[in-house]
Scaffold this motif. Structure first.
Motif, mmCIF file in Angstrom:
data_model
loop_
_atom_site.group_PDB
_atom_site.id
_atom_site.type_symbol
_atom_site.label_atom_id
_atom_site.label_comp_id
_atom_site.label_asym_id
_atom_site.label_seq_id
_atom_site.Cartn_x
_atom_site.Cartn_y
_atom_site.Cartn_z
ATOM 1 N N SER A 53 -8.968 20.789 -1.169
ATOM 2 C CA SER A 53 -8.675 21.479 -2.418
ATOM 3 C C SER A 53 -8.676 20.487 -3.581
ATOM 4 N N THR A 54 -7.538 20.290 -4.247
ATOM 5 C CA THR A 54 -7.464 19.406 -5.414
ATOM 6 C C THR A 54 -7.253 17.937 -5.047
ATOM 7 N N HIS A 55 -7.007 17.667 -3.772
ATOM 8 C CA HIS A 55 -6.677 16.325 -3.309
ATOM 9 C C HIS A 55 -7.710 15.805 -2.312
ATOM 10 N N ASP A 56 -7.639 14.518 -2.058
ATOM 11 C CA ASP A 56 -8.326 13.910 -0.928
ATOM 12 C C ASP A 56 -7.255 13.370 0.003
ATOM 13 N N MET A 57 -7.482 13.557 1.290
ATOM 14 C CA MET A 57 -6.611 12.972 2.303
ATOM 15 C C MET A 57 -7.296 11.694 2.763
ATOM 16 N N PHE A 58 -6.650 10.571 2.507
ATOM 17 C CA PHE A 58 -7.193 9.287 2.928
ATOM 18 C C PHE A 58 -6.575 8.919 4.271
ATOM 19 N N LEU A 59 -7.422 8.741 5.289
ATOM 20 C CA LEU A 59 -6.969 8.232 6.576
ATOM 21 C C LEU A 59 -7.062 6.718 6.475
ATOM 22 N N ALA A 85 0.279 5.385 16.059
ATOM 23 C CA ALA A 85 0.771 4.018 16.164
ATOM 24 C C ALA A 85 -0.278 3.103 16.794
ATOM 25 N N ASP A 86 -1.221 3.680 17.541
ATOM 26 C CA ASP A 86 -2.232 2.878 18.215
ATOM 27 C C ASP A 86 -3.591 3.550 18.079
ATOM 28 N N PRO A 87 -4.410 3.202 17.075
ATOM 29 C CA PRO A 87 -4.157 2.147 16.103
ATOM 30 C C PRO A 87 -3.208 2.627 15.007
ATOM 31 N N PRO A 88 -2.538 1.695 14.312
ATOM 32 C CA PRO A 88 -1.617 2.081 13.238
ATOM 33 C C PRO A 88 -2.375 2.737 12.081
ATOM 34 N N ARG A 89 -2.056 4.012 11.815
ATOM 35 C CA ARG A 89 -2.740 4.745 10.746
ATOM 36 C C ARG A 89 -1.755 5.595 9.953
ATOM 37 N N LEU A 90 -2.022 5.689 8.659
ATOM 38 C CA LEU A 90 -1.260 6.545 7.756
ATOM 39 C C LEU A 90 -2.196 7.569 7.129
ATOM 40 N N LEU A 91 -1.627 8.704 6.760
ATOM 41 C CA LEU A 91 -2.315 9.722 5.973
ATOM 42 C C LEU A 91 -1.738 9.649 4.564
ATOM 43 N N VAL A 92 -2.597 9.474 3.572
ATOM 44 C CA VAL A 92 -2.185 9.347 2.170
ATOM 45 C C VAL A 92 -2.949 10.389 1.369
ATOM 46 N N CYS A 93 -2.224 11.307 0.722
ATOM 47 C CA CYS A 93 -2.859 12.380 -0.051
ATOM 48 C C CYS A 93 -2.754 12.077 -1.541
ATOM 49 N N VAL A 94 -3.904 12.127 -2.240
ATOM 50 C CA VAL A 94 -3.944 11.784 -3.666
ATOM 51 C C VAL A 94 -4.780 12.818 -4.403
ATOM 52 N N ASN A 95 -4.244 13.294 -5.522
ATOM 53 C CA ASN A 95 -4.946 14.231 -6.381
ATOM 54 C C ASN A 95 -6.188 13.561 -6.971
ATOM 55 N N ARG A 96 -7.308 14.257 -6.928
ATOM 56 C CA ARG A 96 -8.558 13.703 -7.453
ATOM 57 C C ARG A 96 -8.526 13.511 -8.965
ATOM 58 N N ASN A 97 -7.608 14.174 -9.670
ATOM 59 C CA ASN A 97 -7.562 14.091 -11.133
ATOM 60 C C ASN A 97 -6.809 12.877 -11.659
ATOM 61 N N VAL A 98 -6.147 12.103 -10.801
ATOM 62 C CA VAL A 98 -5.417 10.934 -11.297
ATOM 63 C C VAL A 98 -6.317 9.705 -11.262
ATOM 64 N N TYR A 99 -6.099 8.819 -12.198
ATOM 65 C CA TYR A 99 -6.915 7.608 -12.328
ATOM 66 C C TYR A 99 -6.920 6.790 -11.036
ATOM 67 N N ALA A 100 -5.776 6.682 -10.386
ATOM 68 C CA ALA A 100 -5.657 5.871 -9.167
ATOM 69 C C ALA A 100 -6.614 6.350 -8.076
ATOM 70 N N HIS A 101 -6.908 7.636 -8.041
ATOM 71 C CA HIS A 101 -7.815 8.160 -7.022
ATOM 72 C C HIS A 101 -9.171 7.459 -7.092
ATOM 73 N N GLY A 102 -9.697 7.309 -8.293
ATOM 74 C CA GLY A 102 -10.984 6.642 -8.469
ATOM 75 C C GLY A 102 -10.943 5.189 -8.039
ATOM 76 N N VAL A 103 -9.844 4.523 -8.341
ATOM 77 C CA VAL A 103 -9.701 3.117 -7.956
ATOM 78 C C VAL A 103 -9.626 2.996 -6.430
ATOM 79 N N ILE A 104 -8.849 3.860 -5.787
ATOM 80 C CA ILE A 104 -8.757 3.849 -4.324
ATOM 81 C C ILE A 104 -10.126 4.116 -3.708
#
Length: 177
Positions: free
Chosen positions: A144-150, A57-76
């Motif tokens: 593994s197959t995903h990236d964890m975005f902090l 919460a301080d600082p406000p942070r989220l963990l977002v996991c995205v598969n590297r094989n999806v198109y959105a991963h490249g855009v992110i």
């Protein structure tokens, strides 16, 4: 002492469970449904996910996991900004669109439903979500197959009401009531 440590470590070394068994077990873990979106005026991408959680919460942070094989991963990865849009129980159709479950709907067509607008970092934000977190990616960690975005939360918007969230459980969308 080293022999004792080696014996303890060998007792704890186990092979991971098989993938099918793991997936069956995970069907029992209910998750909130979100649409993760990224892009700008020229290109937008998004996906339905449940792999999002608060880190601090301080600082406000989220963990977002995205598969590297999806198109959105490249855009992110290129934009380094994203939105996490928490869906209400009345937004199952949006979840299905972004999960690729609506035949003939892909890419930019996914954004044809919902009140999408550009946020402060120019990423798509769902205005009628229960809540939307607009984030700047501060670190990407391969897993593994995903990236964890902090992600550092730079804006919070949306209805912020006490409406029922859309959840995903046992392979199905559901509401709490």
């Amino acid at each position: 002492m080293n022999a004792q440590l080696a014996t303890m470590q060998s007792r704890r070394a186990h092979a991971p469970v098989d993938t099918a068994r793991f997936c069956t077990a995970m069907r029992n873990l209910a998750g909130h449904c979100v649409v993760i979106a990224s892009g700008d005026e020229q290109q937008r991408a998004g996906l339905t996910a449940t792999a999002v959680c608060s880190i601090t919460a301080d600082p406000p942070r989220l963990l977002v996991c995205v598969n590297r094989n999806v198109y959105a991963h490249g855009v992110i990865s290129e934009q380094r900004h994203l939105s996490v849009n928490v869906l209400g129980s009345n937004q199952e159709q949006i979840a299905r669109r972004f999960a690729g479950m609506v035949e003939g709907v892909s890419g930019e067509e996914r954004f044809a439903e919902g009140a999408w607008a550009l946020g402060i970092s120019r990423v798509p934000v769902l205005g009628d979500a229960l809540v939307s977190f607009e984030c700047r990616v501060v670190e990407a960690i391969p897993a593994s197959t995903h990236d964890m975005f902090l992600c550092e939360v730079i804006e919070v918007a949306g209805q912020m009401s006490q409406e029922d969230p859309l959840i995903y459980f046992n392979g199905q969308f559901a509401a709490l009531v």
